[in-house]
Design an enzyme around this catalytic site. Structure first.
Site, PDB file in Angstrom:
ATOM      1  N   LYS A   1      21.095  25.103   8.511  1.00  0.00           N
ATOM      2  CA  LYS A   1      21.741  26.109   9.369  1.00  0.00           C
ATOM      3  C   LYS A   1      20.711  26.976  10.094  1.00  0.00           C
ATOM      4  O   LYS A   1      20.802  27.191  11.307  1.00  0.00           O
ATOM      5  CB  LYS A   1      22.657  27.011   8.523  1.00  0.00           C
ATOM      6  CG  LYS A   1      23.897  26.327   7.984  1.00  0.00           C
ATOM      7  CD  LYS A   1      24.671  27.278   7.080  1.00  0.00           C
ATOM      8  CE  LYS A   1      25.873  26.616   6.447  1.00  0.00           C
ATOM      9  NZ  LYS A   1      26.593  27.533   5.540  1.00  0.00           N
TER      10      LYS A   1
ATOM     11  N   ALA B   1      22.425  30.865   5.203  1.00  0.00           N
ATOM     12  CA  ALA B   1      22.831  30.925   3.799  1.00  0.00           C
ATOM     13  C   ALA B   1      23.982  29.963   3.531  1.00  0.00           C
ATOM     14  O   ALA B   1      24.761  29.637   4.438  1.00  0.00           O
ATOM     15  CB  ALA B   1      23.254  32.352   3.424  1.00  0.00           C
ATOM     16  N   ASP B   2      24.063  29.510   2.302  1.00  0.00           N
ATOM     17  CA  ASP B   2      25.166  28.642   1.886  1.00  0.00           C
ATOM     18  C   ASP B   2      25.454  28.904   0.412  1.00  0.00           C
ATOM     19  O   ASP B   2      24.530  29.064  -0.390  1.00  0.00           O
ATOM     20  CB  ASP B   2      24.807  27.168   2.096  1.00  0.00           C
ATOM     21  CG  ASP B   2      26.041  26.284   2.015  1.00  0.00           C
ATOM     22  OD1 ASP B   2      26.740  26.157   3.038  1.00  0.00           O
ATOM     23  OD2 ASP B   2      26.329  25.749   0.924  1.00  0.00           O
ATOM     24  N   THR B   3      26.730  28.961   0.069  1.00  0.00           N
ATOM     25  CA  THR B   3      27.147  29.270  -1.302  1.00  0.00           C
ATOM     26  C   THR B   3      28.051  28.180  -1.849  1.00  0.00           C
ATOM     27  O   THR B   3      28.951  27.714  -1.151  1.00  0.00           O
ATOM     28  CB  THR B   3      27.903  30.622  -1.344  1.00  0.00           C
ATOM     29  OG1 THR B   3      27.062  31.646  -0.812  1.00  0.00           O
ATOM     30  CG2 THR B   3      28.299  30.991  -2.764  1.00  0.00           C
TER      31      THR B   3
ATOM     32  N   GLY C   1      22.006  29.564  -1.515  1.00  0.00           N
ATOM     33  CA  GLY C   1      20.705  29.236  -0.952  1.00  0.00           C
ATOM     34  C   GLY C   1      20.493  30.076   0.288  1.00  0.00           C
ATOM     35  O   GLY C   1      21.435  30.329   1.043  1.00  0.00           O
TER      36      GLY C   1
END
Length: 198
Positions: free
Chosen positions: A60, A76-78, A113
């Protein structure tokens, strides 16, 4: 906040995410930023949750960085993971029910992340990728509670089919780690990482 301005060294901050939760957390911390949502097609080649979120946040941030000349880009990624199995956003109400039934009365992990890329005059001058893990324990949930929660529509666009900062707050027995990580951005860790960045 002067501390945040000092961290970003006067550079514009770009959030590579349209998440209302992430926007709210950056604003609360005192960041001035603008949003440029990544439209990259996410590719997952890992199964380890920590590696998955780091890879996706990197994808991203890198996608948005390609479109910028200058700035600090944050991606960010969750994900929610239970016994190593990633629980993403539910496909439908049945999927949401099965996820919540699985999480009921147990402890799971939430991984976020984060990728930070610093660009100056079209060149990447610094890059960091890290993840944060928080352990969350839920009370046992009755089927009626789960169905009532699903009827609110809140779970449908959330990893693991719940929002800790929303109506699902009443399901949470215990948290070990960063609460804001579960919301979607470990804001304290982000600030620490920015201290020796760029």
């Amino acid at each position: 906040m002067k501390q945040i301005e000092k961290l970003t060294k006067g550079q514009s901050v770009i959030l590579a995410s349209g998440s209302p939760r992430r926007k709210e957390l950056l604003s609360q911390a005192g960041f001035s930023y603008h949003v440029m949502v990544s439209d990259v097609e996410e590719v997952i080649t890992e199964t380890n949750p920590a590696k998955v979120v780091m890879s996706l946040s990197l994808q991203k941030a890198s996608d948005v960085a390609e479109k910028c000349l200058d700035g600090i880009i944050i991606g960010a990624d969750t994900v929610v993971a239970m016994e190593g199995v990633i629980l993403g956003k539910p496909k439908d109400e049945k999927d949401a029910f099965l996820m919540l039934k699985r999480l009921s009365g147990t402890t799971h992990s939430v991984f976020t992340g984060v990728c930070i890329i610093c660009k100056k005059e079209g060149q990447i001058v610094d890059k960091k990728v890290f993840y944060e893990e928080t352990k969350v324990t839920m009370y046992p949930l009755e089927e009626e509670e789960i169905l009532d929660y699903i009827a609110s529509k809140e779970p449908m666009d959330k990893a693991g089919a719940y929002a800790i900062q929303g109506k699902a707050g009443i399901f949470i027995k215990e948290i070990k780690g960063d609460y804001y990580n579960v919301v979607g951005l470990p804001i304290g860790r982000l600030v620490q990482e920015l201290k020796d960045f760029g």
